[in-house]
Design an enzyme around this catalytic site. Structure first.
Site, mmCIF file in Angstrom:
data_model
loop_
_atom_site.group_PDB
_atom_site.id
_atom_site.type_symbol
_atom_site.label_atom_id
_atom_site.label_comp_id
_atom_site.label_asym_id
_atom_site.label_seq_id
_atom_site.Cartn_x
_atom_site.Cartn_y
_atom_site.Cartn_z
ATOM 1 C CB SER A 55 -80.496 -29.626 5.866
ATOM 2 O OG SER A 55 -80.884 -28.688 4.920
ATOM 3 C CD GLU B 128 -78.536 -21.224 -1.395
ATOM 4 O OE1 GLU B 128 -77.948 -22.169 -1.941
ATOM 5 O OE2 GLU B 128 -79.589 -21.327 -0.784
ATOM 6 C CD GLU C 191 -94.711 -29.074 -2.229
ATOM 7 O OE1 GLU C 191 -93.468 -29.127 -2.040
ATOM 8 O OE2 GLU C 191 -95.305 -29.876 -2.977
#
Lengths: 357, 402
Positions: B132, B247, B370
């Protein structure tokens, strides 16, 4: 971990789905409503031939000797197509209740249900009917009972010496009267007002026995209704999914828009939570343990939320066409509302849930 | 229909229980450290080594990769049993063992596998994940940290963010932009970075909880030898996908330190009739909580059959994060101002206050609400993806906000 239906049970579901999708499509629902009949006799007859009323009745009582899990499977399939038949009242309530009574009349009626000779209406929440202890007759009225006019027998709660009991009434007896109700929330459901004037009754259970039995059957009803709700909710969700793939607006499939997608994702989430809790209910029913009240309440609360939401949003996502008689959204919209009210509203079941949690 | 283990599962569970009983004695009680305490990482190394020696370091990894060659269900059973103890297991260990190692096995050179895999599984190397960036969260492929080739090295400049445990990591997996003149997904390259390399500045982020579990990582002229490139130049997105696919199956159990639904019921019951207006909401949350537990049982049933769980498993975090926010708010309302500023005397109030704070992070981390709804709609219901305006255009030409 084996928290799922067995292969045989899933096969039963597949067969039921295939049969019902062919014999009970939306056109059939519309013509059923137009006919004014209380139930679809031909469809019910086919269900009888498939042995559905006999499914959870013991073999020695004329049934097929399967159990609660098979009943759950069928309830879901019936819920998917909104089959206008007295399946729920006769099989999910009537037979389940009679199985737990020791009277010879109960055994006899079970046999009749198993071979499709009897339709039963059931009212578990009546608190005002009075049993005359000497004459063994029942008097009073019930505001809305499913299939009261079609039924050969009515099983209802009634007060005997001020205490709750369960009584069996032959609907051909003098004094048993059904009255038409004006248009209701769901045209596919058949409900009548019942008036009883000194109608002969057989006491199936009284005092603690009656209360305990009403509790079990009410909890089972919540779980079986949850499966019915789940079936309807899933159909409504996929109906909406298919429509938003087909419909174009602003040059794109409307299913591309996140406002639409997220609504569908939320439907699916509610349905999966409801399915998980319904399975828990099915398991609790099948083992018959102390977890039944909690399992029933969580199944009921989740399924009611899932069906209301899916039915409402399905109609909404169809836009204007969803508000027409020809589109099928309204069948689910109305049934979701009916089932949300029919065995005690969500506030009532929330109380039961918190008491059991 | 039941909740029972198969015979093989029950045998494995028994074996694990016995092993934990003999080896996890130090972790029967909470360690009394805050979640971000660096001492966890050191304890984590030792615990990982202990597990590795017994064969439990990477249960479902094939034997020739240093794993146990077990099933996904055995992995779950071990985690369930281990979860009964307060063992030092967390991202500091799992990023390496569950994300870096499988990615290196899939895309790495024999030398890279030799250098990293065994040591990581033995707890000798801790890892962090530098994906990120300030302008690349949900849209990860929009990242801007840049690497330029210089002889046998790459020179990296840019900034990463939300990097858990960067402050204790020995190595990190890193994805950077190596070509801005091609569409965004086609100009990324994946590297393994020694966290002791000059030019790396790890700065803790002060979170709204007051804690610092996450970091910013500033990279200034950081040199990475080309032999630490994982996969081909500009093929980094494919490697990133491998990492993300690994993951952990999101079937997680209860998180320690967060309030439970039973604790909400305690609060509600103690309040008597005053809490009556909340009863309907509370009942719905209890139903949702049980729904998640029963959903997990259904997921594990499919894992137990050797199936890959459906994309519907994405709903777990989405539902639980929102529920945590709601139940923490309800508990706060009911406990009222009496507890609002004197929570240190009330463990339960403190827990719900922390739950309310942490829920806001949980709704963002690991896929926002979302993004998860999009995934359910697209992968489960088959709805079309968003119309993309950034796919066929050079990254350098894309409009960028501030």
């Amino acid at each position: 971990m084996n928290f799922d239906f067995s292969e045989d049970q899933r096969m039963l579901a597949d067969h039921a789905r295939k049969f019902l999708s062919e014999s009970c499509d939306p056109e059939r629902l519309r013509s059923h409503i137009a006919s004014g009949a209380d139930y679809d006799e031909a469809l019910w007859q086919q269900m009888v031939e498939l042995g559905w009323p006999a499914i959870s009745i013991a073999e020695e009582q004329g049934g097929l000797g399967m159990g609660a899990l098979e009943l759950c499977v069928l309830a879901e399939e019936v819920g998917r197509v909104l089959a206008p038949t007295p399946f729920f009242s006769t099989v999910c309530l009537g037979a389940e209740l009679l199985k737990r009574c020791s009277n010879s009349e109960a055994a006899e009626l079970l046999g009749q249900i198993a071979c499709g000779e009897a339709i039963v209406a059931v009212e578990l929440a009546a608190k005002s009917l009075q049993v005359d202890a000497d004459l063994l007759t029942v008097s009073g009225s019930l505001p809305a009972v499913a299939y009261a006019r079609s039924a050969n027998f009515l099983i209802t709660s009634a007060l005997l010496d001020g205490k709750l009991s369960l009584v069996l009434i032959d609907t051909t007896a003098t004094g048993y009267q059904t009255l038409d109700l004006p248009e209701g929330v769901d045209e596919l459901a058949s409900y009548q007002r019942v008036s009883l004037e000194s109608v002969p009754a057989i006491v199936l259970q009284s005092e603690q026995g009656a209360e305990a039995l009403i509790d079990v059957i009410t909890n089972q009803a919540a779980i079986l209704t949850a499966f019915e709700q789940l079936g309807g909710a899933e159909v409504a969700c996929y109906m909406a999914r298919d429509y938003v793939l087909e419909r174009y607006a602003f040059g794109r499939q409307v299913g591309v828009y996140q406002a639409v997608k997220h609504r569908l994702a939320d439907m699916m989430i509610k349905i999966e939570l409801a399915r998980s809790n319904a399975y828990y209910g099915a398991w609790a029913m099948s083992v018959g343990g102390s977890e039944l009240p909690l399992a029933a309440a969580v199944a009921r609360v989740s399924a009611t939320d899932a069906y209301n939401f899916s039915a409402e949003e399905n109609l909404h996502l169809h836009g204007g066409i969803g508000y027409t008689w020809e589109a099928n959204c309204h069948f689910f919209y109305k049934r979701a509302r009916l089932l949300a009210m029919s065995i005690g509203n969500i506030a009532h079941w929330s109380k039961k849930l918190l008491a059991a949690a | 229909m039941d909740f029972n283990d198969t015979r093989e599962e029950a045998m494995f569970r028994e074996e694990v229980r016995n092993w934990l009983n003999d080896n996890a004695g130090d972790y029967r009680q909470p360690l009394g450290m805050s979640p971000g305490d660096v001492r966890f990482a050191e304890l984590g190394r030792d615990w990982q080594k202990q597990k590795a020696k017994a064969g439990y370091a990477a249960i479902s990894l094939p034997k020739d990769m240093g794993g146990m060659g077990g099933t996904a269900m055995q992995e779950v059973i071990f985690a369930e049993e281990e979860g009964r103890y307060h063992v030092p297991v967390g991202p500091f260990v799992t990023i390496g063992c569950q994300l870096a190692v499988p990615t290196i096995y899939t895309h790495g050179t024999p030398e890279q596998i030799e250098q990293f895999a065994y040591k990581t599984l033995m707890g000798e190397l801790l890892w962090c994940q530098m994906f990120s960036e300030p302008s690349a969260g949900s849209d990860l492929a929009g990242l801007r940290t840049k690497a330029v080739r210089d002889g046998d090295d790459w020179v990296v400049n840019g900034q990463k963010v939300w990097t858990s445990w960067a402050h204790t990591a020995d190595w990190g997996v890193l994805v950077v932009r190596t070509d801005a003149d091609v569409p965004k997904h086609k100009g990324l390259t994946y590297f393994l970075l020694d966290m002791k390399t000059p030019g790396i500045d790890v700065r803790p982020i002060k979170q709204i909880s007051g804690e610092s579990e996450f970091n910013e990582v500033f990279l200034t002229d950081v040199r990475i030898p080309d032999r630490y490139r994982l996969g081909d130049v500009n093929s980094g997105w494919k490697v990133v996908m491998t990492t993300l696919m690994n993951e952990r199956l999101n079937v997680g159990g209860e998180s320690k330190g967060l309030p439970s639904i039973d604790e909400l019921l305690d609060v509600v019951r103690s309040a008597g009739d005053d809490a009556a207006p909340y009863h309907l909401d509370v009942a719905r949350h209890v139903a949702t909580d049980m729904g998640l537990k029963n959903f997990r049982a259904r997921l594990l049933t499919s894992v137990s059959r050797g199936e890959t769980p459906s994309a519907m498993s994405n709903m777990g975090k989405l539902v639980s994060a929102n529920m945590l926010q709601d139940i923490s708010a309800i508990a706060g309302d009911i406990l009222g101002m009496d507890c609002a500023f004197s929570a240190e005397n009330n463990e339960l109030a403190k827990k719900f206050q922390y739950g309310y704070i942490w829920a806001s992070a949980l709704r963002i981390a690991g896929g926002t609400d979302e993004i998860l709804r999009n995934q359910i709609a697209e992968r489960v219901l088959g709805l079309p993806g968003d119309i993309r305006v950034d796919k066929d255009i050079a990254f350098a030409q894309l409009p960028a906000g501030k």
